[in-house]
Design an enzyme around this catalytic site. Structure first.
Site, PDB file in Angstrom:
ATOM      1  N   ASN A 132       0.926 -43.595 -46.576  1.00 30.00           N
ATOM      2  CA  ASN A 132       0.090 -43.466 -45.375  1.00 30.00           C
ATOM      3  C   ASN A 132       0.615 -44.239 -44.159  1.00 30.00           C
ATOM      4  O   ASN A 132      -0.161 -44.695 -43.320  1.00 30.00           O
ATOM      5  CB  ASN A 132      -1.369 -43.815 -45.692  1.00 30.00           C
ATOM      6  CG  ASN A 132      -1.559 -45.254 -46.113  1.00 30.00           C
ATOM      7  OD1 ASN A 132      -0.581 -45.975 -46.291  1.00 30.00           O
ATOM      8  ND2 ASN A 132      -2.796 -45.686 -46.268  1.00 30.00           N
ATOM      9  N   ARG A 150      -2.208 -43.014 -38.570  1.00 34.33           N
ATOM     10  CA  ARG A 150      -2.112 -42.332 -39.864  1.00 34.33           C
ATOM     11  C   ARG A 150      -2.258 -40.822 -39.714  1.00 34.33           C
ATOM     12  O   ARG A 150      -1.607 -40.054 -40.426  1.00 34.33           O
ATOM     13  CB  ARG A 150      -3.131 -42.910 -40.835  1.00 34.33           C
ATOM     14  CG  ARG A 150      -2.646 -44.256 -41.403  1.00 34.33           C
ATOM     15  CD  ARG A 150      -3.729 -44.926 -42.187  1.00 34.33           C
ATOM     16  NE  ARG A 150      -3.247 -46.074 -42.939  1.00 34.33           N
ATOM     17  CZ  ARG A 150      -4.052 -47.042 -43.375  1.00 34.33           C
ATOM     18  NH1 ARG A 150      -5.351 -46.989 -43.119  1.00 34.33           N
ATOM     19  NH2 ARG A 150      -3.567 -48.055 -44.049  1.00 34.33           N
ATOM     20  N   TYR A 192       0.166 -56.833 -52.818  1.00 37.99           N
ATOM     21  CA  TYR A 192      -1.027 -56.003 -53.055  1.00 37.99           C
ATOM     22  C   TYR A 192      -1.817 -56.470 -54.267  1.00 37.99           C
ATOM     23  O   TYR A 192      -2.505 -55.667 -54.896  1.00 37.99           O
ATOM     24  CB  TYR A 192      -0.602 -54.553 -53.232  1.00 37.99           C
ATOM     25  CG  TYR A 192      -0.346 -53.826 -51.917  1.00 37.99           C
ATOM     26  CD1 TYR A 192      -1.378 -53.602 -51.002  1.00 37.99           C
ATOM     27  CD2 TYR A 192       0.918 -53.336 -51.589  1.00 37.99           C
ATOM     28  CE1 TYR A 192      -1.167 -52.927 -49.808  1.00 37.99           C
ATOM     29  CE2 TYR A 192       1.142 -52.657 -50.394  1.00 37.99           C
ATOM     30  CZ  TYR A 192       0.088 -52.454 -49.509  1.00 37.99           C
ATOM     31  OH  TYR A 192       0.292 -51.778 -48.332  1.00 37.99           O
ATOM     32  N   HIS A 223       0.173 -50.221 -42.873  1.00 33.12           N
ATOM     33  CA  HIS A 223      -0.872 -51.089 -43.441  1.00 33.12           C
ATOM     34  C   HIS A 223      -1.367 -52.032 -42.355  1.00 33.12           C
ATOM     35  O   HIS A 223      -0.577 -52.519 -41.550  1.00 33.12           O
ATOM     36  CB  HIS A 223      -0.286 -51.921 -44.597  1.00 33.12           C
ATOM     37  CG  HIS A 223      -1.161 -53.062 -45.017  1.00 33.12           C
ATOM     38  ND1 HIS A 223      -2.233 -52.893 -45.857  1.00 33.12           N
ATOM     39  CD2 HIS A 223      -1.151 -54.375 -44.676  1.00 33.12           C
ATOM     40  CE1 HIS A 223      -2.843 -54.066 -46.023  1.00 33.12           C
ATOM     41  NE2 HIS A 223      -2.198 -54.979 -45.323  1.00 33.12           N
ATOM     42  N   THR A 242      -7.634 -44.670 -44.357  1.00 20.15           N
ATOM     43  CA  THR A 242      -6.569 -44.756 -45.376  1.00 20.15           C
ATOM     44  C   THR A 242      -6.007 -43.372 -45.716  1.00 20.15           C
ATOM     45  O   THR A 242      -4.805 -43.220 -45.927  1.00 20.15           O
ATOM     46  CB  THR A 242      -7.152 -45.379 -46.675  1.00 20.15           C
ATOM     47  OG1 THR A 242      -7.803 -46.602 -46.344  1.00 20.15           O
ATOM     48  CG2 THR A 242      -6.080 -45.639 -47.705  1.00 20.15           C
ATOM     49  N   GLU A 249      -1.128 -62.552 -45.138  1.00 20.81           N
ATOM     50  CA  GLU A 249      -0.054 -61.553 -45.006  1.00 20.81           C
ATOM     51  C   GLU A 249       1.002 -61.994 -43.996  1.00 20.81           C
ATOM     52  O   GLU A 249       2.191 -61.732 -44.175  1.00 20.81           O
ATOM     53  CB  GLU A 249      -0.676 -60.189 -44.668  1.00 20.81           C
ATOM     54  CG  GLU A 249      -1.479 -59.670 -45.855  1.00 20.81           C
ATOM     55  CD  GLU A 249      -2.326 -58.430 -45.599  1.00 20.81           C
ATOM     56  OE1 GLU A 249      -2.286 -57.885 -44.471  1.00 20.81           O
ATOM     57  OE2 GLU A 249      -3.031 -58.014 -46.535  1.00 20.81           O
ATOM     58  N   PHE A 256      -4.179 -46.432 -58.732  1.00 17.53           N
ATOM     59  CA  PHE A 256      -3.058 -46.129 -57.830  1.00 17.53           C
ATOM     60  C   PHE A 256      -2.052 -47.269 -57.718  1.00 17.53           C
ATOM     61  O   PHE A 256      -1.037 -47.139 -57.037  1.00 17.53           O
ATOM     62  CB  PHE A 256      -3.582 -45.767 -56.430  1.00 17.53           C
ATOM     63  CG  PHE A 256      -4.427 -46.845 -55.776  1.00 17.53           C
ATOM     64  CD1 PHE A 256      -3.836 -47.905 -55.091  1.00 17.53           C
ATOM     65  CD2 PHE A 256      -5.806 -46.786 -55.848  1.00 17.53           C
ATOM     66  CE1 PHE A 256      -4.605 -48.896 -54.498  1.00 17.53           C
ATOM     67  CE2 PHE A 256      -6.589 -47.782 -55.253  1.00 17.53           C
ATOM     68  CZ  PHE A 256      -5.978 -48.840 -54.575  1.00 17.53           C
ATOM     69  N   ARG A 265      -7.388 -51.636 -37.034  1.00 18.84           N
ATOM     70  CA  ARG A 265      -7.880 -50.671 -38.031  1.00 18.84           C
ATOM     71  C   ARG A 265      -8.342 -49.375 -37.360  1.00 18.84           C
ATOM     72  O   ARG A 265      -8.166 -48.289 -37.896  1.00 18.84           O
ATOM     73  CB  ARG A 265      -8.968 -51.308 -38.894  1.00 18.84           C
ATOM     74  CG  ARG A 265      -8.364 -52.394 -39.803  1.00 18.84           C
ATOM     75  CD  ARG A 265      -9.381 -53.107 -40.643  1.00 18.84           C
ATOM     76  NE  ARG A 265      -9.820 -52.320 -41.787  1.00 18.84           N
ATOM     77  CZ  ARG A 265      -9.078 -52.106 -42.875  1.00 18.84           C
ATOM     78  NH1 ARG A 265      -7.856 -52.607 -42.963  1.00 18.84           N
ATOM     79  NH2 ARG A 265      -9.559 -51.409 -43.885  1.00 18.84           N
ATOM     80  N   LYS A 305       5.293 -48.643 -43.393  1.00 18.71           N
ATOM     81  CA  LYS A 305       5.670 -48.400 -44.787  1.00 18.71           C
ATOM     82  C   LYS A 305       6.977 -47.605 -44.887  1.00 18.71           C
ATOM     83  O   LYS A 305       7.410 -46.983 -43.912  1.00 18.71           O
ATOM     84  CB  LYS A 305       4.515 -47.680 -45.487  1.00 18.71           C
ATOM     85  CG  LYS A 305       3.226 -48.521 -45.509  1.00 18.71           C
ATOM     86  CD  LYS A 305       2.166 -47.890 -46.386  1.00 18.71           C
ATOM     87  CE  LYS A 305       0.915 -48.752 -46.406  1.00 18.71           C
ATOM     88  NZ  LYS A 305      -0.075 -48.265 -47.394  1.00 18.71           N
TER      89      LYS A 305
HETATM   90  P1  CMP Z   1      -3.110 -49.985 -47.490  1.00 17.60           P
HETATM   91  O1  CMP Z   1      -3.901 -50.147 -46.264  1.00 17.60           O
HETATM   92  O2  CMP Z   1      -1.681 -50.366 -47.462  1.00 17.60           O
HETATM   93  O3  CMP Z   1      -3.823 -50.775 -48.678  1.00 17.60           O
HETATM   94  C1  CMP Z   1      -3.694 -50.411 -50.035  1.00 17.60           C
HETATM   95  C2  CMP Z   1      -3.032 -49.083 -50.206  1.00 17.60           C
HETATM   96  O4  CMP Z   1      -3.262 -48.451 -51.448  1.00 17.60           O
HETATM   97  C3  CMP Z   1      -3.599 -48.112 -49.195  1.00 17.60           C
HETATM   98  O5  CMP Z   1      -3.166 -48.426 -47.908  1.00 17.60           O
HETATM   99  C4  CMP Z   1      -3.134 -46.781 -49.742  1.00 17.60           C
HETATM  100  O6  CMP Z   1      -1.815 -46.473 -49.362  1.00 17.60           O
HETATM  101  C5  CMP Z   1      -3.176 -47.059 -51.226  1.00 17.60           C
HETATM  102  N1  CMP Z   1      -4.376 -46.451 -51.783  1.00 17.60           N
HETATM  103  C6  CMP Z   1      -5.635 -46.861 -51.654  1.00 17.60           C
HETATM  104  N2  CMP Z   1      -6.480 -46.037 -52.309  1.00 17.60           N
HETATM  105  C7  CMP Z   1      -5.706 -45.106 -52.861  1.00 17.60           C
HETATM  106  C8  CMP Z   1      -5.991 -43.995 -53.666  1.00 17.60           C
HETATM  107  N3  CMP Z   1      -7.235 -43.698 -54.044  1.00 17.60           N
HETATM  108  N4  CMP Z   1      -4.968 -43.230 -54.054  1.00 17.60           N
HETATM  109  C9  CMP Z   1      -3.706 -43.557 -53.695  1.00 17.60           C
HETATM  110  N5  CMP Z   1      -3.364 -44.624 -52.922  1.00 17.60           N
HETATM  111  C10 CMP Z   1      -4.375 -45.374 -52.512  1.00 17.60           C
END
Ligand code: CMP
Length: 135
Positions: free
Chosen positions: A106, A96, A43, A109, A85, A120, A51, A79, A3
């Protein structure tokens, strides 16, 4: 996908080093600056979540690095390598835990299932981009 925050903080090399050391083969790799529209499309399963606007703004704020990774059991193993996350919940030694700034910023992905991985991969790459086609 690495990211924008992790790209900006110069963690691309360290992250790909961990990925290769963990047994993944990098089959394709590309740096992309996504538009807001592209980030929304990538997304789209999260449209309507609280969010989502912040996620789209962040993911289009700077270049990302997309990669296709190959390994047996790749989705699950990746994962585990990237961790929860939320970096506060992520295990020690995960990508992470080491490189994420927050739950929304974070670092990385990973696809959540084979079907998403397929979608993807095609979002960022054409099949002729895959490195094994150019040995
Ligand atoms: P990712 O694995 O890229 O998939 C969706 C993204 O949304 C996730 O990582 C986070 O960066 C973001 N995300 C998911 N849940 C939340 C949350 N509760 N608050 C903020 N960002 C979130």
């Amino acid at each position: 996908m690495i990211k924008p925050g992790a790209v900006k903080n110069r963690h691309i090399g360290a992250i790909f080093n961990m990925i290769e050391e963990s047994g993944f083969r990098i089959s394709a790799i590309k740096s992309v600056l996504m538009s807001k529209k592209e980030a929304e499309e990538f997304y789209k399963e999260h449209i309507g979540r609280p969010f989502f606007p912040e996620l789209v703004d962040f993911m289009s704020s700077g270049p990302i690095v997309a990669a296709i990774l190959v390994k047996e059991n790749a989705v699950e193993d990746f994962r585990s390598l990237i961790g929860n996350t939320d970096p506060l919940q992520a295990k020690e030694g995960t990508i992470r835990k080491l490189f994420a700034e927050s739950k929304s910023h974070n670092a990385i992905h990973g696809s959540d299932c084979d079907e998403s991985a397929n979608r993807e991969c095609h979002f960022f790459f054409n099949e002729e981009d895959y490195l094994e086609k150019h040995p």
